[in-house]
Structure formats: C-alpha cells, structure tokens
Design an enzyme around this catalytic site. Structure first.
Site, PDB file in Angstrom:
ATOM      1  N   GLY A   3     -25.383  17.447   5.724  1.00  0.00           N
ATOM      2  CA  GLY A   3     -25.292  16.972   7.110  1.00  0.00           C
ATOM      3  C   GLY A   3     -25.272  15.459   7.142  1.00  0.00           C
ATOM      4  N   ASN A   4     -25.508  14.890   8.306  1.00  0.00           N
ATOM      5  CA  ASN A   4     -25.600  13.424   8.387  1.00  0.00           C
ATOM      6  C   ASN A   4     -26.565  13.057   9.509  1.00  0.00           C
ATOM      7  OD1 ASN A   4     -24.017  13.023  10.955  1.00  0.00           O
ATOM      8  ND2 ASN A   4     -22.448  14.022   9.715  1.00  0.00           N
ATOM      9  N   TYR A   5     -26.799  11.752   9.660  1.00  0.00           N
ATOM     10  CA  TYR A   5     -27.856  11.285  10.566  1.00  0.00           C
ATOM     11  C   TYR A   5     -27.448  11.192  12.035  1.00  0.00           C
ATOM     12  CZ  TYR A   5     -30.660   9.952   6.509  1.00  0.00           C
ATOM     13  OH  TYR A   5     -31.394   9.967   5.371  1.00  0.00           O
ATOM     14  N   SER A   6     -26.262  11.640  12.398  1.00  0.00           N
ATOM     15  CA  SER A   6     -25.843  11.497  13.794  1.00  0.00           C
ATOM     16  C   SER A   6     -26.817  12.232  14.735  1.00  0.00           C
ATOM     17  CB  SER A   6     -24.430  12.077  13.964  1.00  0.00           C
ATOM     18  OG  SER A   6     -24.127  12.166  15.339  1.00  0.00           O
ATOM     19  N   ALA A  57     -19.816  13.064  14.440  1.00  0.00           N
ATOM     20  CA  ALA A  57     -19.728  12.604  13.047  1.00  0.00           C
ATOM     21  C   ALA A  57     -19.480  13.868  12.220  1.00  0.00           C
ATOM     22  CB  ALA A  57     -21.021  11.925  12.640  1.00  0.00           C
TER      23      ALA A  57
END
Ligand code: CTP
Length: 397
Positions: free
Chosen positions: A208-211, A276
């Site tokens: 995943g990512n930090y969005s 994102a």
C-alpha cells in the site's frame, strides 16, 4: 437568491451591532427566514426586543430559557440553517471561533454549523492589524469560513483605518454571491478517485502507500457544496463524508478502482484522479497466510496495475474535463507536462515533496496547477479544503 433561505444571524458585542438590525431587515426583505443568535455582550449594544420584532422570532442568547428551563438547541440550528452570518464579529468572537472556545451560544452554534459560515469582522484598526487577529482570520479561512473584509474609514474610537464592519448591503451581496456559487455546478456530474489502493500478497498482507485520501475527500465536499452530483471511488481510508448527497464506492485494489471508474466515467462531466494508485501488484496472491518457517527469504514478482487515468483519458468524450495529480521530486513542471500528454488530461495538480506543508497524511497542501494549454497557477500552503476550492475555481473557470 435569498428567498426561502434559512439564515442564522450571529451578533457579537461591538458598536457595529446597531447595523445588524438593518442587515436583518434587508435579509427579511429579500425573503430569507432569519434566526438571531446574540452573545451576552451583543445585548449591551442592541436589544433582543428590536431583533425579535424584525425577525419575527425570539432571539436566542442563553443555553437555557431563564423562565422555562427550555434548552436552546444549537445542534438543531446547525441543521436548520443554509447559511450563518456573524456580523459584527469582534476580535474576541473571531478568536473563540478559531480556537473552539465554546463559552456562549453563538460559538456552540458555530461549532455545530453544517452550513457555510460568513463573518463580517468589526474592530479598531490596531486590533484588526494585530498578528493574533490576523492569525485567527487565517485559521478561519482555512476552516472554510468566508470573510467579508472590513472596510476602511472612521472608527468608533475616533481613529481612522481598516476595521469598520462592511455595510449591510455589501454583506447581503456576499450572501447572494455565496448562494449563486453554491448552484454553479448544479446538474454537473463529478467522478473523483481518492486514497491509496491495497494490493494483496496473502490474506493478511498487502502493498500500500501513505495516502490518507484527505485531498480527494475535500474535493468531493467542495464540488458537492457547489451543487454538483458527486461520486467518489475511495481506496481504504478512515474518513467519512459530511455531505450526504455524495455517492461513495469503496474499493481495495487498483483493479477494483479501475472497474468502478470505468462504470461511472461515461456519465461524468469532470473526472478528478486524486488517488495514489499502486503501480504494481503481486502477480500471485497466496490463498492462505505465507508462513515464515516455510521460507528463508522471499521474492515477490510484481506486475503492472492498470493506469486508471490513462485508461479513462483514452476514452475521454467531448465535453469531459480530466484532472490528474502528481507528486514529483524533481523537474516538476516538465514531468507534469509529460503526464498531461501521456494520460490525455486537461489539468494536473502538482504537489511537491519538498514543501513541508504538502504531501501524504497532512491537513495542508501546497499545489501548482498546470493546464494542457500551458498555463501554470501556483498557490500558497493552505488547508486541503481551501486547496480544493482553488482547484475547483481553476478547472471550472
Ligand atoms: N494514476 C492512475 N492509475 C495509476 C497510476 C496513476 O489513475 N495506476 C493517476 C493518479 O491518480 C494521478 C496521475 O495518474 O492522478 C499521476 O499519478 P502518478 O503516480 O504521478 O503517475 P504514474 O503514471 O504512476 O507515474 P510515476 O512513474 O511518476 O509514478
């Protein structure tokens, strides 16, 4: 514009409160229904009897009615109103609003307000100029409050300068402008993507990512506040929407987000790609949890996810406007132009990782908006809601 509108008129304790009676009369004459909420100090400057007679409603000031003990519900007022106007707003009231100091009925009403709030400050010139007042005004603007700037001229102190409450006619015009603007996008359909996507590795792990999704959600609220019909396709985020008219489709992976967008995009007049999206996903997803003891190390083979923006860009129909986002570390404008072209976008919103007030998980953002026709608009660091208003103003024109 004001006919049938429900307006809460908040009055705080300043000399300009005498003008509030005239403002109230103008609002009533325009067909609005007005409920006055006054601070204890406000009553020193204008009597509730005058205001009740003009509005045709008892004035609310205390949390409880002294004679009956009846509770005055600021929550109900927040649900009833289409607009709250605070005029005059003293330095003290502005400070309390900016800091959530709910020690009177006007501030509790403000904190419960679901509607747009508009403030007409009134104070002496040095109070207006004071860094504390200016800081609080900036906070209110970032919180989405409309400020009807005070005018310059003779003040109650005998001094002359900026600080006079704007004339009632001008405040009414500002209210009319707000209602006109809130209908500008009526009938327009908006599709927004927001948040990260999660790409499963096994049933308990993902890439995943930090969005946080905050920018996309702020855009959804902003478009909806202008009367648009908004659909948001959201990755896994912990945010809820305030405007109940917004349609929300929750998805997890890029493939799911793409499928939902393909379904919704043909109807949309504006498509805003704020998500994102993970560029890659594991080629194989394990059916059960990958056990540590069964492996010495691990190599994940990743495959490319669909590019949602490029897919929608390829089938963009006439009259559709597409807005993308980009977070670049270098050659920002040059890369923005490449992405505009590659994905067939009309606008790209650039956030730079170099700016301390911009990026993932933050409540603020600093953007530069670049158009396919070569225009570049740079903005200051602002709350994501204020940035959303700038983006909508720019791309809608
Ligand atoms: N985007 C998308 N689908 C993807 C990747 C990106 O819809 N699979 C959208 C984003 O929502 C954003 C725009 O495309 O509006 C640009 O995203 P960005 O990650 O900057 O672009 P990429 O094409 O992934 O390029 P980069 O190699 O710089 O990551």
């Amino acid at each position: 514009m004001l006919k049938g509108k429900h307006i809460v008129l908040g009055i705080s304790g300043g000399i300009a409160a005498y003008k509030s009676a005239y403002l109230l009369r103008l609002l009533i004459k325009k067909g609005a229904e007005v409920q006055v909420v006054i601070t204890p100090n406000g009553k020193e400057f204008i009597t509730p009897a005058t205001l009740a007679a003009l509005s045709g409603k008892p004035v609310v000031s205390e949390f409880f009615a002294a004679n009956t003990g009846e509770w005055h519900s600021h929550v109900d007022l927040g649900l009833w109103a289409d607009l709250m106007i605070i005029a005059p707003a003293t330095a003290s009231t502005i400070g309390k609003m900016a800091n959530g100091i709910a020690d009177n009925m006007l501030i509790t009403t403000y904190l419960s307000a679901k509607e747009q709030v508009m403030v007409a400050p009134a104070m002496d010139l040095d109070m207006w100029k004071h860094p504390s007042t200016q800081r609080n005004i900036k906070t209110l603007k970032n919180d989405g409050v409309i400020i009807v700037e005070p005018g310059s001229g003779e003040l109650a102190s005998g001094l002359s300068g900026k600080g006079r409450m704007e004339e009632p006619e001008k405040i009414v015009e500002a209210a009319e402008r707000y209602f006109a603007k809130s209908a500008t996008m009526a009938g327009k359909k908006i599709l927004i993507t927001a948040g990260p996507t999660y790409e499963n590795i096994d049933p308990v792990r993902f890439i995943g990512n930090y969005s946080s999704g905050k920018m996309g959600f702020a855009l959804a609220e902003e478009f909806a506040s202008r009367g648009a019909d908004v659909t948001i396709v959201a990755g896994p985020v912990g945010i809820s929407l305030e405007n109940t008219s917004i349609k929300r489709i929750d998805v997890t992976s890029a493939k799911e987000m793409c499928a939902a967008c393909m379904e919704e995009a043909p109807k949309a007049d504006y498509i805003v790609l704020a998500a994102a999206v993970a560029d890659y996903a594991p080629e194989c997803v394990a059916d059960s949890k990958i056990k540590r003891e069964n492996t010495d190390g691990m190599t994940l083979k990743l495959v490319k996810n669909p590019d949602i923006a490029a897919t929608l860009g390829a089938s963009k129909r006439k009259g559709q406007t597409m807005v993308g986002f980009a977070l670049e570390t270098d050659h920002e404008i040059e890369n923005a132009h490449k992405k505009l072209e590659k994905k067939n976008l009309d606008w790209i919103v650039l956030n730079s990782l170099r700016d301390p007030g911009a990026g993932f998980m933050k409540d603020t953002n600093k953007v530069t908006i670049v158009s396919a026709t070569g225009s570049v608009f740079a903005f200051e660091t602002k709350s994501k809601r204020a940035v959303a208003a700038d983006i909508v103003d720019t791309v809608v024109g």
